[in-house]
Design a protein around this motif. Structure first.
Motif, PDB file in Angstrom:
ATOM      1  N   LEU A   1     -27.226  -1.515  44.725  1.00  0.00           N
ATOM      2  CA  LEU A   1     -26.593  -0.789  43.617  1.00  0.00           C
ATOM      3  C   LEU A   1     -25.698  -1.708  42.794  1.00  0.00           C
ATOM      4  O   LEU A   1     -25.683  -1.638  41.557  1.00  0.00           O
ATOM      5  CB  LEU A   1     -25.793   0.391  44.162  1.00  0.00           C
ATOM      6  N   ALA A   2     -24.934  -2.574  43.455  1.00  0.00           N
ATOM      7  CA  ALA A   2     -24.065  -3.492  42.728  1.00  0.00           C
ATOM      8  C   ALA A   2     -24.878  -4.482  41.912  1.00  0.00           C
ATOM      9  O   ALA A   2     -24.527  -4.799  40.765  1.00  0.00           O
ATOM     10  CB  ALA A   2     -23.152  -4.225  43.713  1.00  0.00           C
ATOM     11  N   ARG A   3     -25.970  -4.947  42.474  1.00  0.00           N
ATOM     12  CA  ARG A   3     -26.865  -5.835  41.721  1.00  0.00           C
ATOM     13  C   ARG A   3     -27.461  -5.139  40.515  1.00  0.00           C
ATOM     14  O   ARG A   3     -27.795  -5.777  39.508  1.00  0.00           O
ATOM     15  CB  ARG A   3     -27.990  -6.331  42.628  1.00  0.00           C
ATOM     16  N   GLY A   4     -27.612  -3.818  40.616  1.00  0.00           N
ATOM     17  CA  GLY A   4     -28.160  -3.047  39.505  1.00  0.00           C
ATOM     18  C   GLY A   4     -27.137  -2.665  38.451  1.00  0.00           C
ATOM     19  O   GLY A   4     -27.480  -1.975  37.489  1.00  0.00           O
ATOM     20  N   GLY A   5     -25.894  -3.082  38.614  1.00  0.00           N
ATOM     21  CA  GLY A   5     -24.881  -2.840  37.596  1.00  0.00           C
ATOM     22  C   GLY A   5     -23.881  -1.750  37.902  1.00  0.00           C
ATOM     23  O   GLY A   5     -23.026  -1.437  37.070  1.00  0.00           O
ATOM     24  N   CYS A   6     -23.946  -1.144  39.092  1.00  0.00           N
ATOM     25  CA  CYS A   6     -22.989  -0.101  39.456  1.00  0.00           C
ATOM     26  C   CYS A   6     -21.680  -0.727  39.952  1.00  0.00           C
ATOM     27  O   CYS A   6     -21.670  -1.835  40.490  1.00  0.00           O
ATOM     28  CB  CYS A   6     -23.559   0.791  40.554  1.00  0.00           C
ATOM     29  N   ALA A   7     -20.600   0.006  39.741  1.00  0.00           N
ATOM     30  CA  ALA A   7     -19.300  -0.386  40.293  1.00  0.00           C
ATOM     31  C   ALA A   7     -19.188   0.275  41.660  1.00  0.00           C
ATOM     32  O   ALA A   7     -18.918   1.468  41.768  1.00  0.00           O
ATOM     33  CB  ALA A   7     -18.178   0.060  39.372  1.00  0.00           C
TER      34      ALA A   7
ATOM     35  N   ALA B   1     -21.104   9.024  41.772  1.00  0.00           N
ATOM     36  CA  ALA B   1     -22.091   9.305  42.811  1.00  0.00           C
ATOM     37  C   ALA B   1     -21.509   8.878  44.150  1.00  0.00           C
ATOM     38  O   ALA B   1     -20.721   7.931  44.222  1.00  0.00           O
ATOM     39  CB  ALA B   1     -23.401   8.565  42.549  1.00  0.00           C
ATOM     40  N   VAL B   2     -21.898   9.586  45.195  1.00  0.00           N
ATOM     41  CA  VAL B   2     -21.455   9.267  46.553  1.00  0.00           C
ATOM     42  C   VAL B   2     -22.689   9.108  47.432  1.00  0.00           C
ATOM     43  O   VAL B   2     -23.580   9.974  47.426  1.00  0.00           O
ATOM     44  CB  VAL B   2     -20.536  10.369  47.124  1.00  0.00           C
ATOM     45  N   VAL B   3     -22.730   8.003  48.179  1.00  0.00           N
ATOM     46  CA  VAL B   3     -23.828   7.729  49.098  1.00  0.00           C
ATOM     47  C   VAL B   3     -23.256   7.741  50.519  1.00  0.00           C
ATOM     48  O   VAL B   3     -22.383   6.934  50.840  1.00  0.00           O
ATOM     49  CB  VAL B   3     -24.483   6.362  48.814  1.00  0.00           C
ATOM     50  N   VAL B   4     -23.750   8.649  51.352  1.00  0.00           N
ATOM     51  CA  VAL B   4     -23.286   8.734  52.737  1.00  0.00           C
ATOM     52  C   VAL B   4     -24.314   8.042  53.632  1.00  0.00           C
ATOM     53  O   VAL B   4     -25.456   8.497  53.735  1.00  0.00           O
ATOM     54  CB  VAL B   4     -23.086  10.191  53.183  1.00  0.00           C
TER      55      VAL B   4
ATOM     56  N   SER C   1     -34.449   3.592  48.180  1.00  0.00           N
ATOM     57  CA  SER C   1     -34.700   4.787  47.379  1.00  0.00           C
ATOM     58  C   SER C   1     -33.462   5.213  46.610  1.00  0.00           C
ATOM     59  O   SER C   1     -33.558   5.690  45.460  1.00  0.00           O
ATOM     60  CB  SER C   1     -35.180   5.938  48.275  1.00  0.00           C
ATOM     61  N   VAL C   2     -32.286   5.066  47.207  1.00  0.00           N
ATOM     62  CA  VAL C   2     -31.042   5.376  46.497  1.00  0.00           C
ATOM     63  C   VAL C   2     -30.895   4.463  45.282  1.00  0.00           C
ATOM     64  O   VAL C   2     -30.529   4.908  44.186  1.00  0.00           O
ATOM     65  CB  VAL C   2     -29.833   5.237  47.436  1.00  0.00           C
ATOM     66  N   ALA C   3     -31.191   3.175  45.470  1.00  0.00           N
ATOM     67  CA  ALA C   3     -31.089   2.243  44.349  1.00  0.00           C
ATOM     68  C   ALA C   3     -32.059   2.616  43.237  1.00  0.00           C
ATOM     69  O   ALA C   3     -31.726   2.539  42.048  1.00  0.00           O
ATOM     70  CB  ALA C   3     -31.359   0.816  44.840  1.00  0.00           C
ATOM     71  N   ARG C   4     -33.248   3.040  43.614  1.00  0.00           N
ATOM     72  CA  ARG C   4     -34.222   3.456  42.599  1.00  0.00           C
ATOM     73  C   ARG C   4     -33.740   4.701  41.844  1.00  0.00           C
ATOM     74  O   ARG C   4     -33.972   4.841  40.646  1.00  0.00           O
ATOM     75  CB  ARG C   4     -35.573   3.752  43.252  1.00  0.00           C
ATOM     76  N   ALA C   5     -33.096   5.606  42.570  1.00  0.00           N
ATOM     77  CA  ALA C   5     -32.637   6.849  41.940  1.00  0.00           C
ATOM     78  C   ALA C   5     -31.460   6.621  41.001  1.00  0.00           C
ATOM     79  O   ALA C   5     -31.397   7.217  39.917  1.00  0.00           O
ATOM     80  CB  ALA C   5     -32.246   7.856  43.027  1.00  0.00           C
ATOM     81  N   LEU C   6     -30.532   5.755  41.379  1.00  0.00           N
ATOM     82  CA  LEU C   6     -29.325   5.552  40.583  1.00  0.00           C
ATOM     83  C   LEU C   6     -29.453   4.432  39.562  1.00  0.00           C
ATOM     84  O   LEU C   6     -28.707   4.399  38.576  1.00  0.00           O
ATOM     85  CB  LEU C   6     -28.139   5.258  41.513  1.00  0.00           C
ATOM     86  N   VAL C   7     -30.381   3.511  39.798  1.00  0.00           N
ATOM     87  CA  VAL C   7     -30.613   2.423  38.856  1.00  0.00           C
ATOM     88  C   VAL C   7     -32.105   2.381  38.571  1.00  0.00           C
ATOM     89  O   VAL C   7     -32.833   1.542  39.105  1.00  0.00           O
ATOM     90  CB  VAL C   7     -30.130   1.069  39.423  1.00  0.00           C
TER      91      VAL C   7
END
Length: 431
Positions: free
Chosen positions: A22-28, A243-246, A412-418
């Motif tokens: 996610l961080a690599r995809g630009g998320c904080a 967004a929250v990832v558990v 899959s989370v990375a695909r969904a959010l980025v």
């Protein structure tokens, strides 16, 4: 545009992988880990120079784990077991069939069993997995094999490939998927903490903020709807998030939203997979040519991991002995695991430098059962009724078992959010 703020709860392999992607995809990204150490069940401890994982850990080659690690630039070092392998029955070792020739020559099966087994194995690649979701593994085996020895051998393979003994509940879909894949495994140099360290580095380098000893007590929802707005820590501080990832078990996510009946229902219907483990650091191997034993008359396993991976001092051996629990199998017994070692390594007791016995170790949070629809019946990465809430773990999504499912769900989370992030295509059962 403002970078999406993502809170990741849990610093195991799945949480670290999700954070790094996610961080690599630009998320904080901020990752919150309740303990002082990252890694979860991927931690490794050093005892007298022996590298003790939490039970027998093996990384499947060609699966989601290697795919995601490769995407992040992590290249695990280690070795693949194979030599010195035996079947264990009645306290005696028998040649482990590894191909047609060894199958025909082993004394572990009679001729009728060998012929039935050869026919089944030859046709495995053509088996359609989708119809097997609601069939138990035992029922599937009994439908295709009438010989007792052949059945015992296939069930032993299923146990070692799934880490599960409850074949009366396990969906045949997940069992046959593993048999079809015939996954080669990698024993990792230094133990799985090396993977944790590498993933931590990738997550930090990508900009992830890691908060240790930070226990999240609640996921916060917006006043005007069910969408997440952040998390609250045990000390009362709140952190906003889009967004929250558990990254945890079904009980963990349910505890963060205690009023959510659907999450509580998932937690209630989850059947955990457990094992008893005996881990041994030996100064020497009494029998250097005997490196692996798989029980056919009981749910036993033993493997000298240090034979192919750097896990022991020079001349020493790191051995994992395990009893798969559940189903019709016997209760956990340290004495029975010692008997497995007696068969594989007679005289081993005089070489013990360090040992650890765990009668009930969590292997996986969710057994893919026939009742719940196999792999496709596991909860999705997205929590549909709570926008912005995602889950990662060995119980999430349609792909893989054990750590493979954790890596696949993180991807899959990375695909969904980025959505634009280029991640290697996944293989999901039934697709």
């Amino acid at each position: 545009m403002k970078a999406p703020r993502v809170a990741v709860i849990g610093g195991g392999l799945g949480g670290l992988s999700a954070a790094a992607l996610l961080a690599r995809g630009g998320c904080a990204v901020t990752l919150f880990e309740r303990s002082k150490h990252l890694g979860g069940r991927g931690q490794t401890s050093d005892v007298e120079g022996f590298r003790f994982n939490l039970g027998a850990h093996a990384l499947y080659q060609g699966g989601a784990g290697m795919r995601v690690l490769g995407e992040l630039g992590v290249k695990p070092a280690g070795g693949m077991p194979g030599a010195g392998s035996y079947l264990l029955s009645g306290g005696r070792l028998h040649t482990m069939p590894r191909g047609l020739v060894s199958l025909l020559t082993t004394d572990a099966l009679g001729l009728p069993g060998k012929l039935e087994l050869a026919k089944l194995l030859a046709g495995l690649g053509r088996v359609d997995l989708a119809p097997l979701a609601n069939i138990t593994t035992r029922d599937w085996v009994e439908q295709h094999l009438s010989n007792a020895d052949a059945r015992a051998f296939i069930l032993a393979l299923v146990r070692v490939m799934t880490y599960c003994a409850d074949v009366d509940a396990m969906s045949a879909q997940s069992a046959v998927a593993q048999l079809q894949a015939k996954p080669a495994v990698l024993y990792v140099d230094g133990g799985w903490s090396t993977l944790v360290s590498e993933l931590e580095t990738r997550a930090r380098d990508a900009g992830t903020r890691l908060e240790l000893s930070a226990r999240v007590s609640a996921v916060l929802l917006a006043d005007t709807g069910a969408r997440v707005r952040g998390v609250r820590l045990a000390d009362g501080t709140e952190h906003a998030a889009d967004a929250v990832v558990v990254a945890g078990g079904p009980g963990d996510i349910a505890a963060l939203l205690p009023a959510d009946a659907l999450l509580a229902h998932d937690a209630a219907r989850a059947v955990p997979v457990m094992a008893a483990t005996l881990e041994l650091g030996l100064s020497r191997l009494p029998r250097p040519d005997a490196l692996f034993a798989l029980g056919t008359d009981g749910p036993w396993y033993a493997s000298v991991h240090s034979a192919v991976a750097k896990l022991a001092p020079e001349g020493g051996a790191m051995v994992h002995v395990m009893q798969y629990l559940g189903g019709r199998g016997p209760e956990a017994s340290e004495a029975r695991l010692e008997e497995v070692m007696d068969a594989l390594q007679p005289g081993w007791r005089t070489s013990v430098v360090a040992r650890r016995y765990r009668p009930s170790l969590l292997v996986s949070h969710w057994l893919p059962t026939a009742e719940t629809g196999g792999l496709r019946g596991r909860p999705s990465v997205e929590v549909p009724h709570v926008p912005g809430l995602y889950r990662v773990g060995d119980w999430v999504g349609p792909e893989g078992l054990l750590a493979e499912a954790s890596f696949a769900s993180a991807e899959s989370v990375a695909r969904a959010l980025v959505p634009g992030q280029q991640v290697a295509s996944r293989r999901a059962v039934g697709r």
